[in-house]
Design a protein around this motif. Sequence first.
Motif, PDB file in Angstrom:
ATOM      1  N   UNK A  90       0.833  -1.209   0.000  1.00  9.34           N
ATOM      2  CA  UNK A  90       0.000   0.000   0.000  1.00  9.34           C
ATOM      3  C   UNK A  90       0.865   1.255   0.000  1.00  9.34           C
ATOM      4  N   UNK A  91       1.990   1.210   0.711  1.00  8.58           N
ATOM      5  CA  UNK A  91       2.872   2.378   0.752  1.00  8.58           C
ATOM      6  C   UNK A  91       3.365   2.752  -0.647  1.00  8.58           C
ATOM      7  N   UNK A  92       3.514   1.765  -1.530  1.00  5.52           N
ATOM      8  CA  UNK A  92       3.990   2.039  -2.889  1.00  5.52           C
ATOM      9  C   UNK A  92       2.976   2.845  -3.697  1.00  5.52           C
ATOM     10  N   UNK A  93       1.691   2.645  -3.425  1.00  5.21           N
ATOM     11  CA  UNK A  93       0.648   3.305  -4.225  1.00  5.21           C
ATOM     12  C   UNK A  93      -0.108   4.356  -3.428  1.00  5.21           C
ATOM     13  N   UNK A  94       0.375   4.664  -2.218  1.00  3.12           N
ATOM     14  CA  UNK A  94      -0.376   5.558  -1.333  1.00  3.12           C
ATOM     15  C   UNK A  94      -0.319   7.016  -1.766  1.00  3.12           C
ATOM     16  N   UNK A  95       0.725   7.394  -2.529  1.00  2.00           N
ATOM     17  CA  UNK A  95       0.935   8.808  -2.834  1.00  2.00           C
ATOM     18  C   UNK A  95       1.094   9.057  -4.328  1.00  2.00           C
ATOM     19  N   UNK A 121       9.859   2.896 -29.777  1.00  2.00           N
ATOM     20  CA  UNK A 121       9.652   3.435 -28.433  1.00  2.00           C
ATOM     21  C   UNK A 121       9.018   2.385 -27.525  1.00  2.00           C
ATOM     22  N   UNK A 122       9.486   2.294 -26.277  1.00  2.00           N
ATOM     23  CA  UNK A 122       8.838   1.430 -25.288  1.00  2.00           C
ATOM     24  C   UNK A 122       7.593   2.136 -24.751  1.00  2.00           C
ATOM     25  N   UNK A 123       6.915   1.497 -23.805  1.00  2.00           N
ATOM     26  CA  UNK A 123       5.691   2.077 -23.246  1.00  2.00           C
ATOM     27  C   UNK A 123       5.945   3.511 -22.770  1.00  2.00           C
ATOM     28  N   UNK A 124       5.094   4.432 -23.208  1.00  2.00           N
ATOM     29  CA  UNK A 124       5.318   5.837 -22.859  1.00  2.00           C
ATOM     30  C   UNK A 124       4.077   6.518 -22.297  1.00  2.00           C
ATOM     31  N   UNK A 125       3.073   5.740 -21.881  1.00  2.00           N
ATOM     32  CA  UNK A 125       1.909   6.318 -21.207  1.00  2.00           C
ATOM     33  C   UNK A 125       1.606   5.500 -19.958  1.00  2.00           C
ATOM     34  N   UNK A 126       1.326   6.181 -18.864  1.00  2.00           N
ATOM     35  CA  UNK A 126       1.106   5.539 -17.568  1.00  2.00           C
ATOM     36  C   UNK A 126      -0.068   6.217 -16.867  1.00  2.00           C
ATOM     37  N   UNK A 127      -0.889   5.404 -16.218  1.00  2.00           N
ATOM     38  CA  UNK A 127      -2.032   5.982 -15.516  1.00  2.00           C
ATOM     39  C   UNK A 127      -1.611   6.773 -14.291  1.00  2.00           C
ATOM     40  N   UNK A 128      -0.524   6.341 -13.643  1.00  2.00           N
ATOM     41  CA  UNK A 128      -0.098   7.002 -12.412  1.00  2.00           C
ATOM     42  C   UNK A 128       1.413   7.144 -12.365  1.00  2.00           C
ATOM     43  N   UNK A 129       1.851   8.200 -11.691  1.00  2.00           N
ATOM     44  CA  UNK A 129       3.217   8.257 -11.194  1.00  2.00           C
ATOM     45  C   UNK A 129       3.131   8.370  -9.685  1.00  2.00           C
TER      46      UNK A 129
END
Length: 699
Positions: free
Chosen positions: A464-469, A487-495
């Motif tokens: 949970x700590x990894x995705x908490x912020x 190009x490798x994956x270049x779109x992400x839902x979250x940082x």
Amino acid sequence: MASTWWPCLVLALLFSEAASGFSRSPLRLLGKRSLPGGAADGIEVYSTKISCKVTSRFAHNVVTTKAVNNADKAKEISFDVELPKTAFITNFTLTIDGVTYPGNVKEKEVAKKQYEKAVSQGKTAGLVKASGRKLEKFTVSVNVAAGSNVTFELTYEELLKRHQGKYEMFLKVQPKQLIKHFEIEAHIFEPQGISTLDAEASFITNDLLGSALTKSFSGKKGHVSFKPSLDQQRSCPTCSDSLLNGDFTITYDVNRESPANVQVVNGYFVHFFAPQGLPVVPKNVVFVIDVSGSMAGRKIQQTRDALLKILDDVKETDHLNFILFSGGVTTWKDQLVQATPENLQEARTFVKNIRDDGMTNLNDGLLRGIHMLNKAREENLVPERSTSIVIMLTDGDANAGESNPERIQENVRNAIKGKFPLYNLGFGNNLNFNFLETMGLENHGFARRIYEDSDADLQLQGFYDEVANPLLTDVEMEYPQNAILDLTQNSYQHFYDGSEIVVAGRLADENINSFKADVKGQGAFNDLTFTEEVTTEKITLWNGDEPSTFSWLDTATVTQDGISVTINRKKNMVISFGDGVTFVVVLHQVWKKFPGHYDFLGFYVVDSHRMSAQTHGLLGQFFHPFDFKVSDIHPGSDPTKPDATMVVKNHRLTVTRGSQKDYRKDASVGMKVACWFVHNNGEGLIDGIHTDYIVPNLF
């Protein structure tokens, strides 16, 4: 958080009598992945070294173990190596009495087929299998003739990921006997510069570790060495068994002058993105928890303990709910609620009363949680600038309601529709983890196994700590279409805070001067764009055949063999050697909108009087005084620039008055200096003609 496939190792090695000196016996691969060892009567493992070289987060590791059979008959020697699950093997060899037998690395499915075929033919073959939380275990055994030596060498590589602000290199240490020469050595090179570096071992006290461990870092380089003596390896002063049995972990982080860093090498680029200090985006979290009968006992208690600790970390701007599934589905609230102090206290009471019961209706539990998040967004029950997450925990396979894994995956995929991630936590080993992993990856999340140990609650909380912020959502890494290939994956839902996004690609033109990389994302209060101007211009310093490459964005000093090179970011490079002789190479950056814009380098000598009288060359011939005389100053073709006659080196030349800029003290503006211009490429002033000084390349 994308998927990773792991290559497996296939071995088909047969030793003939002539080559090995003992009766024909194939290798026997036991088939899993720890650090080598294997002590037996008469078998001495006298050397084990793990050599790690990390460059720009990419680790190249070589495990080498040497043993000798001191017995009077052939003996079997086993070697174990435990590797990170995200690593991949690139080479494996066995050397027996100077004869080397290589292994073949194959992709997983190909390896499996060749393994089955080799076994059916009586040959030696094997597959790497999982072992433990972070590792996979590779084991190989071989018969070794009396008096023979064997060397085992395994090479594996991995991209180090950033978790909670640090890169981690995880090594399993388990030699199983005292080893005369045991060493772990890591060299780290990070172009951004290293900000922190640490190493620790789970099997030894800090006092003992300190005497066997050295660690240091400066600028771009870091070094760690763990080299315990035989006495330091003993479990007690008079013991013959080893205390080296546990985890050795190296962690570090890099300097970040800007959120992004792009590195270009040999026509390829890698883009690292890790902004800091951004406000946290509010979360809408639904916890979907398996409370079937198989969760009874310690598992359900550890789940309660973990959820209670997680509730202590939930922020008041977050919204949450709990979905419990067994044979049916129950919810804490009918809809998501804000994490106010009152609601959190009520949630704690609910969690403390979670009980196990019945079967496993995973499908309906997940769909209820997904529907709740969709409804909250549609009815504006959550902030517009917030992000939704589903976290599901189960310890078994679905056996109530819809139980077909493919149909469950389809149902979940159709319900989420790519709008938010699903994170699946598999508790224990009695479940179809591939199903959980596939379903997570299909929905922009991942799966994590929670091991049935005393610290399972800490494993849950650690996830949970990894995705908490979350700091950004809908992150897009953009590059000029005509400049980048593959190009490798270049779109992400979250940082998430403390992590890092890595994108790699190939340049369409290896000689391209520069390109722009944009990172766009939605923050807690506004949309953000981060721009990195990337240049392929570089500075390469050669030491024999060994190059060190820097860019004009670096600040660095390199000193070796009496030569000192200092790079001052975006300004100049200063080279000093000998008795105080100094050269300055200035980077002149021309106004970007200037027609025919080209940046250029200016080469200056600070202490020319210290140079030898034999110094020559286009500049060197002027390092020492020479006689000249200017006379007959008269108007030239340009009324503002008079002409004159210069007598130099027995030549009479026509020269023109003008000015030039000296950039030694001010690299951006310079200082105007009056001078005489010699026409015709300096003919009559320089020795020979100008083409004498032009070469096709510098090396």
